[in-house]
Scaffold this motif. Structure first.
Motif, PDB file in Angstrom:
ATOM      1  N   LEU A   1      32.040  -8.856 -21.244  1.00  0.00           N
ATOM      2  CA  LEU A   1      33.283  -9.011 -21.990  1.00  0.00           C
ATOM      3  C   LEU A   1      34.452  -8.352 -21.263  1.00  0.00           C
ATOM      4  O   LEU A   1      35.579  -8.838 -21.312  1.00  0.00           O
ATOM      5  N   SER A   2      34.159  -7.249 -20.586  1.00  0.00           N
ATOM      6  CA  SER A   2      35.206  -6.477 -19.927  1.00  0.00           C
ATOM      7  C   SER A   2      35.697  -7.131 -18.644  1.00  0.00           C
ATOM      8  O   SER A   2      36.836  -6.912 -18.223  1.00  0.00           O
ATOM      9  N   ARG A   3      34.838  -7.882 -18.002  1.00  0.00           N
ATOM     10  CA  ARG A   3      35.149  -8.553 -16.757  1.00  0.00           C
ATOM     11  C   ARG A   3      34.514  -9.947 -16.786  1.00  0.00           C
ATOM     12  O   ARG A   3      33.698 -10.240 -17.665  1.00  0.00           O
ATOM     13  N   PRO A   4      34.847 -10.840 -15.840  1.00  0.00           N
ATOM     14  CA  PRO A   4      34.307 -12.211 -15.885  1.00  0.00           C
ATOM     15  C   PRO A   4      32.781 -12.247 -15.912  1.00  0.00           C
ATOM     16  O   PRO A   4      32.108 -11.390 -15.332  1.00  0.00           O
ATOM     17  N   LYS A   5      32.265 -13.244 -16.581  1.00  0.00           N
ATOM     18  CA  LYS A   5      30.819 -13.429 -16.653  1.00  0.00           C
ATOM     19  C   LYS A   5      30.284 -13.821 -15.279  1.00  0.00           C
ATOM     20  O   LYS A   5      30.996 -14.376 -14.450  1.00  0.00           O
ATOM     21  N   THR A   6      29.005 -13.520 -15.047  1.00  0.00           N
ATOM     22  CA  THR A   6      28.340 -13.909 -13.806  1.00  0.00           C
ATOM     23  C   THR A   6      27.097 -14.710 -14.179  1.00  0.00           C
ATOM     24  O   THR A   6      26.770 -14.869 -15.348  1.00  0.00           O
TER      25      THR A   6
ATOM     26  N   ASP B   1      34.278  -0.962 -10.887  1.00  0.00           N
ATOM     27  CA  ASP B   1      35.303  -1.652 -11.664  1.00  0.00           C
ATOM     28  C   ASP B   1      34.980  -1.557 -13.157  1.00  0.00           C
ATOM     29  O   ASP B   1      33.851  -1.271 -13.552  1.00  0.00           O
ATOM     30  N   GLY B   2      35.991  -1.813 -13.991  1.00  0.00           N
ATOM     31  CA  GLY B   2      35.799  -1.797 -15.433  1.00  0.00           C
ATOM     32  C   GLY B   2      37.019  -1.244 -16.136  1.00  0.00           C
ATOM     33  O   GLY B   2      37.994  -0.831 -15.514  1.00  0.00           O
ATOM     34  N   THR B   3      36.961  -1.195 -17.452  1.00  0.00           N
ATOM     35  CA  THR B   3      38.128  -0.754 -18.234  1.00  0.00           C
ATOM     36  C   THR B   3      38.406   0.727 -18.105  1.00  0.00           C
ATOM     37  O   THR B   3      39.500   1.181 -18.422  1.00  0.00           O
ATOM     38  N   SER B   4      37.413   1.516 -17.659  1.00  0.00           N
ATOM     39  CA  SER B   4      37.634   2.959 -17.483  1.00  0.00           C
ATOM     40  C   SER B   4      37.744   3.332 -16.008  1.00  0.00           C
ATOM     41  O   SER B   4      37.555   4.498 -15.653  1.00  0.00           O
ATOM     42  N   GLN B   5      38.053   2.353 -15.146  1.00  0.00           N
ATOM     43  CA  GLN B   5      38.218   2.683 -13.731  1.00  0.00           C
ATOM     44  C   GLN B   5      39.328   3.722 -13.572  1.00  0.00           C
ATOM     45  O   GLN B   5      40.230   3.834 -14.402  1.00  0.00           O
ATOM     46  N   LEU B   6      39.261   4.498 -12.487  1.00  0.00           N
ATOM     47  CA  LEU B   6      40.004   5.748 -12.397  1.00  0.00           C
ATOM     48  C   LEU B   6      41.329   5.667 -11.649  1.00  0.00           C
ATOM     49  O   LEU B   6      42.013   6.682 -11.525  1.00  0.00           O
ATOM     50  N   ASP B   7      41.696   4.500 -11.146  1.00  0.00           N
ATOM     51  CA  ASP B   7      42.977   4.349 -10.468  1.00  0.00           C
ATOM     52  C   ASP B   7      44.019   3.902 -11.483  1.00  0.00           C
ATOM     53  O   ASP B   7      44.091   2.735 -11.866  1.00  0.00           O
ATOM     54  N   MET B   8      44.826   4.841 -11.949  1.00  0.00           N
ATOM     55  CA  MET B   8      45.804   4.549 -12.990  1.00  0.00           C
ATOM     56  C   MET B   8      46.836   3.511 -12.557  1.00  0.00           C
ATOM     57  O   MET B   8      47.408   2.809 -13.395  1.00  0.00           O
ATOM     58  N   THR B   9      47.075   3.386 -11.267  1.00  0.00           N
ATOM     59  CA  THR B   9      48.081   2.433 -10.795  1.00  0.00           C
ATOM     60  C   THR B   9      47.607   0.991 -10.916  1.00  0.00           C
ATOM     61  O   THR B   9      48.413   0.059 -10.812  1.00  0.00           O
ATOM     62  N   ARG B  10      46.307   0.781 -11.154  1.00  0.00           N
ATOM     63  CA  ARG B  10      45.773  -0.574 -11.298  1.00  0.00           C
ATOM     64  C   ARG B  10      45.817  -1.070 -12.743  1.00  0.00           C
ATOM     65  O   ARG B  10      45.491  -2.225 -13.016  1.00  0.00           O
ATOM     66  N   LEU B  11      46.196  -0.202 -13.670  1.00  0.00           N
ATOM     67  CA  LEU B  11      46.260  -0.582 -15.074  1.00  0.00           C
ATOM     68  C   LEU B  11      47.647  -1.127 -15.419  1.00  0.00           C
ATOM     69  O   LEU B  11      48.633  -0.849 -14.736  1.00  0.00           O
ATOM     70  N   GLN B  12      47.726  -1.880 -16.501  1.00  0.00           N
ATOM     71  CA  GLN B  12      49.001  -2.449 -16.936  1.00  0.00           C
ATOM     72  C   GLN B  12      49.660  -1.510 -17.937  1.00  0.00           C
ATOM     73  O   GLN B  12      49.048  -1.091 -18.917  1.00  0.00           O
ATOM     74  N   TRP B  13      50.936  -1.216 -17.700  1.00  0.00           N
ATOM     75  CA  TRP B  13      51.666  -0.284 -18.559  1.00  0.00           C
ATOM     76  C   TRP B  13      52.910  -0.972 -19.109  1.00  0.00           C
ATOM     77  O   TRP B  13      53.788  -1.393 -18.366  1.00  0.00           O
ATOM     78  N   ASN B  14      52.993  -1.061 -20.429  1.00  0.00           N
ATOM     79  CA  ASN B  14      54.126  -1.707 -21.085  1.00  0.00           C
ATOM     80  C   ASN B  14      54.889  -0.769 -22.008  1.00  0.00           C
ATOM     81  O   ASN B  14      56.100  -0.919 -22.199  1.00  0.00           O
TER      82      ASN B  14
END
Length: 519
Positions: free
Chosen positions: A385-390, A482-495
């Protein structure tokens, strides 16, 4: 109705005439402690919550509560009244109906069993609720404040990964925050909260509180308190506490993954009545944190997924624990990703490894239905659910399974988990679960018939290791997965997050006095 437990003790209140009146100092305990990740695709439901009655709180060695009770038991003039505490594994936003039910139960018990001389609240600080446009911890604690009235003091315990708001600060009277990550000091934190609250009730002082909000994103793995800069910053807090007029100073590193207006680091100072002392110490603490902002980075051993798996199984010592940090269920990720398992299966050199805690309810249903000893073809990634299915198909042997996983004593988050299955494919063992799970202790492995020390390596969906695993680990490797808790904050979307915020923005002026609030 949830039943409270009173632990009756008596004290004597002195009148001006010199006479004494036999009276109890009644202090209640409540709390709703859940860490929420807004980006997690699986909401936290009513069924995901574990509820503790007053009796269970008093007898169950419960997080934070145990320290509160220990402090109150030291004095013969205090009646501890545990009412109700709710917790859950970190996850996606809490359903509004579940939140309202917990809040309504809490308020009903306060009304039924009051009045109280004080209230202790054990929350987390990163609660988010579907459809609620305010900070949910703030909403909960303000509701308790409204039920008690303005004159009953509140002692608040928080996880250091929580956030603060001006309204939350106003609702609480005194505050204590965890000072270790991994968390080893919940007893001490609960104890300190109760100790401050008892002092307020006895003396009648009016504490003054100040917070400086720092625009910094600090994921928990960059603020491990055995490593710099958190080691020095948290280690210095007793010195702030000892300043004349101070009650306690604390640091909230915040919950860095949530795109919310209140996501920030908070420097907190509470004095015994002098607002200038509180403001000065909050400012001093904030300036010390700001000076170290660039030092909040990963200090533990890290590796990309495939290289990290090789390092783990080639290590001469055992056991090696490996964190799938991008799918960290104890930060709120769904635990649904099979990317690390697929990488292990594709590498013939990765042997004698356990990959635990994958959320896959349909896979579990099929495996449990097939039963122990069966060989089943499953499709890894079909439940992503967090990333594309394989579409990675593999035959697995079911070695153990069950409709429920029961763990001994008080466990972080839950002591009863849902259906599960342990399977083997060649040199790799994996565990699948109907619900997201935090594999945080050796007991989790033992409950699934897995020795937690004899295999070469164990992959868990964590960031830093939790204490009981840290204590048995010969080596720890954090995968930059990779995943929703990945640690590079610059890769997340901020609105919504206020900008500028470090490290998304680097070169900007910051003034503590412009970010201070409180008394």
């Amino acid at each position: 109705m949830v039943s409270p437990v009173s632990i009756p003790l008596t004290f004597f209140r002195e009148f001006s005439s010199g006479q004494f009146e036999s009276q109890r100092m009644r202090i209640a305990i409540v709390g709703l402690s859940i860490e929420i990740m807004l980006a997690s695709p699986v909401p936290t439901t009513w069924d995901a919550i574990q509820h503790y009655t007053g009796k269970e709180m008093s007898e169950g060695d419960v997080w934070m509560v145990r320290g509160m009770l220990a402090r109150m038991a030291e004095d013969g003039d205090v009646e501890a009244v545990p009412l109700y505490w709710a917790t859950a594994l970190p996850g996606g936003p809490l359903e509004l109906s579940a939140y309202r039910e917990v809040k309504d139960r809490t308020l009903a018990l306060i009304d039924e069993h009051g009045p109280f001389d004080g209230m202790l609240i054990a929350n987390h600080g990163a609660l988010e609720v579907q459809g609620l446009d305010v900070d949910a911890d703030t909403d909960f604690i303000r509701a308790v404040r409204n039920a008690l009235g303005p004159d009953v003091p509140i002692g608040l315990s928080l996880d250091l990964h929580g956030d603060m708001t001006p309204e939350l600060l106003d609702a609480a009277t005194v505050i204590s925050v965890l000072r270790t990550a991994p968390h080893r000091d919940d007893r001490q934190t609960g104890y300190r909260t109760a100790d401050q609250l008892i002092r307020v009730i006895r003396t009648g002082i009016t504490p003054k509180k100040s917070v400086v909000s720092l625009p910094i994103l600090v994921p928990g793995e960059t603020a491990v308190t055995a490593l710099e800069p958190a080691k020095s910053l948290y280690g210095a807090l007793p010195e702030y506490d000892s300043v004349p007029g101070m009650m306690e100073a604390n640091i909230l590193v915040g919950f860095a993954w949530n795109d919310r207006p209140w996501t920030a680091v908070s420097a907190i100072a509470v004095s015994d009545g002098d607002a200038e002392v509180a403001r000065a110490q909050a400012t001093r603490l904030a300036q010390a944190i700001w000076a170290r902002r660039a030092d909040f980075n990963l200090k533990m051993e890290t590796a990309e997924v495939r290289h990290g798996l090789r390092l783990a199984v080639e290590c001469a010592e055992r056991p090696v624990f490996v964190s799938d940090s991008g799918d960290n269920t104890t930060a709120g990720a769904a635990g649904d990703l099979t990317l690390v398992l697929q990488a292990a299966l594709e590498d013939e050199q990765v042997r004698d490894i356990v990959i635990a805690g994958i959320t896959a309810p349909e896979t579990v249903r099929r495996l449990v239905q097939a039963g122990v000893g069966s060989t089943v073809e499953i499709e890894l990634g079909s439940e992503h659910l967090s990333r594309p299915k394989t579409a990675y198909r593999v035959n697995v042997l079911v070695e153990a399974c069950g409709e429920e996983l029961v763990l001994p004593g008080f466990q972080p988050y839950r002591s009863r988990e849902g259906a599960w299955a342990k399977v083997r494919s060649g040199n790799v063992i994996a565990t699948f679960h109907a619900n997201a799970i935090g594999i945080t202790t050796p007991h989790h492995f033992l409950a699934m018939d897995i020795d937690p020390t004899m295999h070469k390596a164990y992959v868990v969906k964590l960031g830093y290791l939790h204490p009981q695993l840290e204590d048995i680990s010969a080596r720890h490797i954090l995968l930059l997965s990779d995943g929703t808790s990945q640690l590079d904050m610059t890769r997340l979307q901020w609105n919504v997050l206020p900008r500028p915020t470090y490290p998304l923005d680097k070169d900007f002026a910051w003034d503590a006095q412009a970010r201070i609030y409180g008394d």
